[in-house]
Design a protein around this motif. Structure first.
Motif, short mmCIF file in Angstrom:
data_model
loop_
_atom_site.label_atom_id
_atom_site.label_comp_id
_atom_site.label_asym_id
_atom_site.label_seq_id
_atom_site.Cartn_x
_atom_site.Cartn_y
_atom_site.Cartn_z
N PRO A 1 8.38 -9.90 4.65
CA PRO A 1 7.39 -9.79 3.59
C PRO A 1 6.52 -8.55 3.73
CG PRO A 1 6.79 -11.54 5.13
CD PRO A 1 8.11 -11.00 5.59
N LEU A 2 6.23 -7.93 2.62
CA LEU A 2 5.42 -6.71 2.61
C LEU A 2 4.04 -6.94 3.19
CD1 LEU A 2 4.93 -3.76 1.63
CD2 LEU A 2 4.20 -4.71 -0.54
N TRP A 3 3.45 -8.11 2.92
CA TRP A 3 2.04 -8.27 3.26
C TRP A 3 1.78 -8.34 4.76
CZ3 TRP A 3 4.91 -11.81 0.42
CH2 TRP A 3 5.24 -13.02 1.05
N THR A 4 2.84 -8.48 5.55
CA THR A 4 2.63 -8.48 7.00
C THR A 4 2.69 -7.06 7.57
OG1 THR A 4 4.99 -8.72 7.45
CG2 THR A 4 3.70 -10.75 7.21
N GLN A 5 2.99 -6.09 6.77
CA GLN A 5 3.23 -4.74 7.32
C GLN A 5 2.61 -3.62 6.50
OE1 GLN A 5 7.56 -4.00 6.81
NE2 GLN A 5 7.60 -6.14 6.16
N LEU A 6 1.86 -4.00 5.46
CA LEU A 6 1.41 -2.97 4.52
C LEU A 6 0.57 -1.89 5.18
CD1 LEU A 6 1.39 -1.97 1.64
CD2 LEU A 6 -0.53 -3.46 1.16
N ASP A 7 -0.37 -2.29 6.06
CA ASP A 7 -1.26 -1.29 6.66
C ASP A 7 -0.49 -0.15 7.31
OD1 ASP A 7 -3.07 -3.24 5.98
OD2 ASP A 7 -4.23 -3.01 7.81
N ASP A 8 0.51 -0.52 8.11
CA ASP A 8 1.27 0.51 8.81
C ASP A 8 2.20 1.26 7.87
OD1 ASP A 8 0.15 -0.06 11.19
OD2 ASP A 8 1.81 -1.31 11.92
N LEU A 9 2.72 0.54 6.90
CA LEU A 9 3.80 1.09 6.09
C LEU A 9 3.27 2.06 5.04
CD1 LEU A 9 6.81 0.51 6.09
CD2 LEU A 9 6.43 -1.18 4.30
N MET A 10 2.12 1.77 4.48
CA MET A 10 1.60 2.59 3.39
C MET A 10 0.12 2.87 3.63
SD MET A 10 3.62 0.65 0.24
CE MET A 10 3.31 1.91 -1.00
N PRO A 11 -0.17 3.72 4.63
CA PRO A 11 -1.56 3.98 4.97
C PRO A 11 -2.27 4.80 3.87
CG PRO A 11 -0.13 5.44 6.20
CD PRO A 11 0.77 4.47 5.47
N ILE A 12 -3.59 4.79 3.95
CA ILE A 12 -4.42 5.51 2.97
C ILE A 12 -4.11 7.00 2.95
CG2 ILE A 12 -6.80 6.13 2.43
CD1 ILE A 12 -6.14 3.22 1.82
N VAL A 13 -3.97 7.58 4.14
CA VAL A 13 -3.51 8.98 4.26
C VAL A 13 -2.42 8.97 5.33
CG1 VAL A 13 -5.75 9.98 3.62
CG2 VAL A 13 -5.22 9.59 6.04
N PRO A 14 -1.60 10.02 5.40
CA PRO A 14 -0.53 10.01 6.39
C PRO A 14 -1.08 9.73 7.79
CG PRO A 14 -0.16 11.80 4.87
CD PRO A 14 -1.52 11.23 4.55
N SER A 15 -0.38 8.88 8.48
CA SER A 15 -0.80 8.45 9.82
C SER A 15 0.37 8.67 10.77
CB SER A 15 -1.16 6.95 9.72
OG SER A 15 -1.44 6.42 10.99
N PRO A 16 0.62 9.93 11.10
CA PRO A 16 1.85 10.26 11.84
C PRO A 16 1.88 9.70 13.25
CG PRO A 16 0.46 12.21 11.58
CD PRO A 16 -0.18 11.12 10.77
N LYS A 17 3.08 9.30 13.66
CA LYS A 17 3.30 8.94 15.06
C LYS A 17 3.34 10.19 15.93
CE LYS A 17 6.13 4.81 14.23
NZ LYS A 17 7.54 4.37 14.20
#
Lengths: 383, 383, 383, 383
Positions: free
Chosen positions: C44-60
């Motif tokens: 489900p999307l709602w368990t991963q949204l923060d990491d998957l679609m951050p407000i601005v790019p959040s590179p590893k």
């Protein structure tokens, strides 16, 4: 009427003439009809089809050669008798194709003139929608100032004045100088696309640097300033210098000697002057090229859609235009009207500058190239 | 109608008129010089600059209106008296702009003719490099067969014949039919870009389907066949049907009523016919548009580079060309030469078809649009 | 280094953090539901949204600096201990971004390695879909042979190996040589776009000319061979020589001294290496640039979408990455992950080579550049 | 399913497997060297070449089939147990390719989810750089509101949400509705190109018109509004309606019956959804297509660079992925990873929707298509 390909369907041309429609019997009604066409400002297609839509291009412009010694002589006499200045703007003497009289057009699209500037004379600044360039077959000492950037003019250089760029010229020396101008004046005039605006009476920057600012910014192989990354409709390079042109041609012939593909055809090196922002033509309406033939080389006969003007830069040889062979020497100019078959023959090593309306042809999808000796069309055109 | 630049803010400079250069004193040397210009096929710029490079476009073509009843009448009489067939090829009567006599050109680039085909007549097949289309203001019953694909012609339809496509027409009914043809014949003729080839005496497919195969393959909104994904220089859609044009315009006006951006200016809906393979113009040299004005609407005055031909499709109103107002009704045609200011006024709801040489202007970077009432240039052109 | 969005005006919204949806009460049904997501290979999307679609790019990938002396030292030791040859193919040691472990990627798209070739060693020929180039910070003596064309490698040169071109290297001298390789290996690997093919065990042409045939044909400013006029997806110039890069940068700074626009910002000259056939990037996936800062100059802080790798070519200064300042000297390399704010500070005159995935960003329409100091977005990107 | 290259003629070379380089003798120096690679954040190429640069693409994503009844069942249960709202944003359940665990990616570039909205529920507005669309295999009653324009969702429709467009959904009925979402989430995440912004808690326009304003402006075949003539990076058409898709496919098969070229291969009709402003793909990163096979038809086996997701819309048949045959029925979804050979077999007439990352592949010049049965490459790719 048959379209018999055995006689070369493309050029059977004119022998298969377009007859008028089965002609009606003369009658008073018919006379009234024809009178009425004109009265309401109309004209029937069937009375003009042959001329209007020929089998292959049937240019009014004729193949023609102008002699450099004639041009230079008349330019000098003009320099003695006719002042240059605001109003006439330029001491430029256009090549007038006899087939296009009374205009002074070289071809239906291209204007070509010899321009002459006496010692310390100035041609005042102006700008126009027409695109322009200059090419120098001999001499030096004039700076053309393009949008405020002084551009030295020297033998072998191609100098650009894109449409709507302010420009003027000044002779910084005690010697006169002559060169050729190329413009899309006939095209812009006949299409009604032109604008013109006067500028400064004198050039806005009278400095005489050996290289222009535009070259310092743009004339580096494969390198462009990161501050200007958009495609531009005309080249930002104001001067294409002879040393680079010569070197590019020399290398093509050497690569050919070494067995590598480089030349256009055997013994025939050629470069296109390009716009570094997009790799396309230097101007939206005109292509500029330089050709070098080895002594003794001969190019394949070609029919091409569109017209061009050539100038011999160095060496001697001949141009065969529609079967007529004309000897050429340094500075001589000739035009190739649309679809007229041409080939070059080199006596000595033979250097020629060429400009054409190829961008008009190609951007509007009319390109065709036909090689009659091998009876084939080059890719990219209809056939 | 005169093209008075004094009313045009962009021509403020034009009060500095283009005088000839400071004229030299008459002398025998000068006479010899001028004689020699002609002798060696040259012509000095300073004797022709005013005409050659005007401050703003100064077209020879004049703004002009042709009346549909005149055209239809003469077409019918031609149908009675002049047979159609191989040689004359088409019973087409061209609009001859009086400013461009003796040619039968509508503008320097555009040809427009009324074509007439009697009951069960056939116009034989041929093809040419010239691009063509047909637009139907009334009637039906003719099929134009384009590369073997029979295309029904009905009121409001735009039918395409791209350059080098074989095409013929046949009337499948007991009634005559008339329509207008638009071609780039003047441009192609004057540029020497044209080729022509005869085809079949009769159309190659005499079927009379209500939609063409090209429409069945291509005329779906936003959908293209996966089997043909390359950009094509001309549209593959052979017929743009009235029902879609009408609907698109109607929706623009409704969206405007609902408060959403959709129209070109208040009360003025307009669509461009496009090539679905690249979103560009239907033909490499010609743009086609359809305009609908609400009753009482008036368009902003515009100067545009390039020329166009308009036909009233429905309703009545007026065109103001260079300040002269002319009433218009169904079927009437008029031309707008380059840079001539124009605006439309709708009496009733007012539908007009337009075609122009805008692709030539834009692909070669000559576009400018000037709105004198607000003294501003639209983006994308030099100003 | 942290990527603190609170300092970034565009991320004001980010104070509204992405919580999970209003969480349901725990229940056996809910447990079964979550188990079943996995069972049928869903998530489900709602368990991963923060990491998957951050407000601005959040590179590893993290901002990181590699020291040239470390790299050169380990390359030499590798040269002593590890042979080069078929199978391993290259003695190349990749920069492994600690944030991207266990891969050896510099950024999510870019691979960068130091490659080392001992005296008279050969790296055998192969080809791959991955695009590649080499840049030389010191040394000479190796020829890279690209599609049979031997290309000398010298300090300051950029050497191109477009995708699917055969290439091998050989050291023609008694000295070892090291340089950096740049490739789109991570991108091509993670996208599954790659192909690989072995070629000759030895280079196919062991000649050692000072310029390659490609340069002789293509590296002339604004001039291209008339025999090869189509746009090519990668540059045909195999070597961009230091003398031209240096001259282009020097001229930009001189033009700035003279008061003319030329630099990217005050004291910051920069060029883009371009494909002469279309004016675009040298490779479909990678942009290459060279930057020169005057002593004491500092660049504006920038956030940019996409990642890049830089190498100091000459001089010393510092890079500020996400607020952390790191001193740099000749040969040091660093990466700027997507959207990490960066600026350069020059101690001495400071020369840097850069490559990035900008063509991927721009061709797929993801470009944004944000200047936090002036709180503005550059044109061309969404903001 | 294994990706066995030995069955693939293009990989004949792959029998020469990528061995490690001639391995050096173990020694303390070598141990220290390998320890130091890691210590300075580097990694040698020769230890990872096989995985990093395989002979042909070797995707981690596996060919996989998801059953619609499973997805619909779990979506309904999620609807009962998990509320939708701000924070979680969407009740979307992603297809998680087992080869890409622990991510929930369908392929390395593509996200695909079933989304479910209960009676009168609202999914709040937000926007993101990621491009998105929805495709409806059954049901109706939800409006997606894109930049304020309410777009009805019905069976067979493709609904667009280009990057950075605000969008929310609301169910206007007493029935739940489910559909699939397609996004470039994996690509944008892994590239670090993403931005996200919250919008209105409710949709900004709760109207429920049967057609959107975007369709009324743009969804006319070959007609575009004259007020919006620039090319746009994403399609302005918010909804591609089933009636047009169905008609286009039906006509292709009828044209094939009549003997005219129209289909992709015998019995296989296919359309591409296109952006009417430029004829290209609907989104910068994703291509959308619809395929219809006649009952009994079978497509040629293809290897293609890039990945795609398919959904059966109607009918039944099978997909053969890497030699494994799987039966399919309405609503079933499957993925084709890069270069995995696939072919479709129709039982009944067989309708399938497809989306892929082809624009990424093609804009960055990695395209190749190989047909193993005829051992040939399609034009446009390297081979």
């Amino acid at each position: 009427m048959s379209n018999d390909p055995s006689t070369d369907s493309m050029t059977a041309e004119s022998t298969v003439s377009l007859d008028a429609m089965n002609r009606p019997e003369p009658s008073p009604e018919l006379d009234r009809l024809y009178a009425d066409y004109a009265r309401i400002s109309t004209s029937p297609l069937w009375t003009q089809l042959d001329d209007l839509m020929p089998i292959v291009p049937s240019p009014k412009a004729i193949p023609y050669v102008w002699r450099w010694h004639d041009l230079l002589d008349i330019a000098r006499r003009s320099g003695d008798l006719v002042p240059v200045g605001r109003g006439g703007e330029r001491r430029a003497i256009g090549l007038a194709n006899p087939g296009l009289a009374p205009t002074a057009y070289a071809t239906p699209t291209l204007w070509c003139a010899i321009q002459y500037l006496g010692p310390h004379e100035t041609a005042p600044e102006h700008r126009h929608a027409q695109n322009a360039f200059r090419f120098v077959v001999e001499g030096e000492g004039v700076w053309t100032v393009v949008n405020g950037d002084p551009v030295a003019m020297r033998r072998g250089d191609l100098l650009m004045t894109p449409g709507w760029a302010f420009h003027g010229h000044h002779n910084d020396t005690d010697q006169p100088m002559a060169w050729i101008d190329g413009l899309d004046v006939p095209f812009v005039h006949d299409m009604d696309f032109g604008f013109f605006e006067f500028g400064s009476e004198r050039v806005t920057d009278e400095a005489s640097p050996s290289v222009s600012r535009s070259e310092r910014l743009w004339a580096h192989p494969g390198l462009t300033p990161l501050s200007a990354q958009d495609s531009q409709s005309s080249t930002p390079i104001a001067a294409y210098r002879w040393e680079f042109t010569d070197q590019a041609l020399r290398e093509q012939l050497k690569l050919e000697d070494e067995g590598h593909p480089a030349t256009l055809e055997p013994g025939h090196a050629a470069i296109k002057y390009t716009n570094p922002t997009n790799g396309g033509d230097v101007l939206p309406t005109m292509r500029a090229e330089f050709h070098r033939l080895r002594a003794g080389a001969k190019t394949a006969v070609r029919h091409e859609v569109g017209s061009s003007v050539w100038q011999v830069f160095e060496g001697s040889g001949a141009i065969v235009l529609n079967g007529d062979r004309r000897e050429l020497t340094k500075g001589d100019l000739f035009v190739v009207p649309s679809w007229i078959p041409w080939s070059l023959e080199a006596g000595t090593e033979f250097d020629l500058f060429r400009f054409s309306d190829a961008p008009i042809v190609e951007r509007l999808n009319f390109q065709r190239v036909y090689l009659p000796e091998s009876n084939r069309y080059l890719p990219g055109g209809r056939g």
